[in-house]
Motif scaffolding. Structure first.
Motif, short mmCIF file in Angstrom:
data_model
loop_
_atom_site.label_atom_id
_atom_site.label_comp_id
_atom_site.label_asym_id
_atom_site.label_seq_id
_atom_site.Cartn_x
_atom_site.Cartn_y
_atom_site.Cartn_z
N GLU A 1 39.82 40.53 48.33
CA GLU A 1 39.85 41.59 49.04
C GLU A 1 39.17 42.99 48.08
O GLU A 1 38.57 43.63 48.64
N HIS B 1 35.98 38.89 53.61
CA HIS B 1 37.31 38.84 54.61
C HIS B 1 36.89 37.52 55.42
O HIS B 1 35.97 37.42 56.20
N ASN C 1 35.75 42.46 48.69
CA ASN C 1 35.33 42.87 50.04
C ASN C 1 34.94 41.51 50.73
O ASN C 1 34.01 41.70 51.45
#
Length: 230
Positions: free
Chosen positions: A36, A41, A39
């Motif tokens: 996370e 995902h 960034n």
């Protein structure tokens, strides 16, 4: 878990060292938070050597496979080392792999995962970490770069084939991600004017000390019993 030699010293079938529950929980939490922070995902997660599925408990969704499933019915039978599939953007592998001799099996797992996915969360020997890891790191797919790592605590594993005996293997959790540029090779030889390598067992010069290069005691300094070293 993929098929590797039976390890006589621990009675570990297929080099099966399973994560203790608290370690699986903490490591998974670190994986999630670090992804996370960067960034990242994933669109899908997969554990190709799930064992009993220790880490899957802490993910909202993950597909699980193993050569020798021992956990929930959701763990499907598959040999990852012979598996083929198209490259899948967004695929994240999460795996506590069998190490094999000199990390041979762990390296193979990594490079197969690198063909199919974009992110690799992997538990490996501590010899994969630090400036002396060049021999191993240079064998890994160079389309991947190290995003983060966290050393596992002492006695992180247990042996399912040896009465669940607690077992210590110095290890580290790492996260690797696909990069648009090739990772540069690490220098493979480090020299110093303060020391001289005196040779191997056939040398007539008695060394002052030796450093274990591979195995569970990698990095250990030995000051006697040189004739017994392997």
């Amino acid at each position: 878990m993929a098929a590797v030699a039976h390890r006589k010293s621990t009675n570990a079938k297929n080099d099966s060292y399973f994560l203790r529950e608290v370690v699986a929980k903490n490591t998974t939490s670190w994986y999630i938070s670090t992804l996370e922070q960067h960034n990242i995902h994933p669109t899908r997660r997969e554990d190709p050597c799930a064992g009993l599925g220790a880490m899957a408990t802490y993910f909202t969704q993950i597909d699980q496979f193993d050569l020798d499933p021992r956990g929930a019915p959701s763990i499907k039978t598959r040999d990852f080392l012979t598996h083929t599939q198209p490259y899948e953007p967004g695929l994240c592998y999460v795996m506590n792999v069998p190490y094999g001799q000199n990390s041979s099996c762990a390296i193979e797992f990594f490079n197969i995962a690198a063909e199919f996915g974009d992110t690799i969360c992997i538990i490996v020997p501590v010899s994969w970490s630090g400036k002396y890891a060049a021999r191993i790191i240079n064998q890994l797919d160079r389309n991947f770069v190290l995003i983060g790592e966290q050393k596992l605590p002492h006695n992180s594993f247990y042996l399912p084939d040896n009465n669940n005996k607690i077992h210590n293997v110095p290890s580290v959790a790492q996260i690797w991600g696909r990069s648009s540029t090739l990772r540069p090779l690490m220098p493979t030889q480090i020299t110093s004017s303060a020391f001289t390598v005196v040779g191997n067992k056939s040398s007539r010069i008695t060394p002052d000390f030796a450093i274990r290069r591979i195995g569970r005691n990698t990095g250990e300094i030995v000051t006697n019993g040189f004739d017994d070293l392997k």
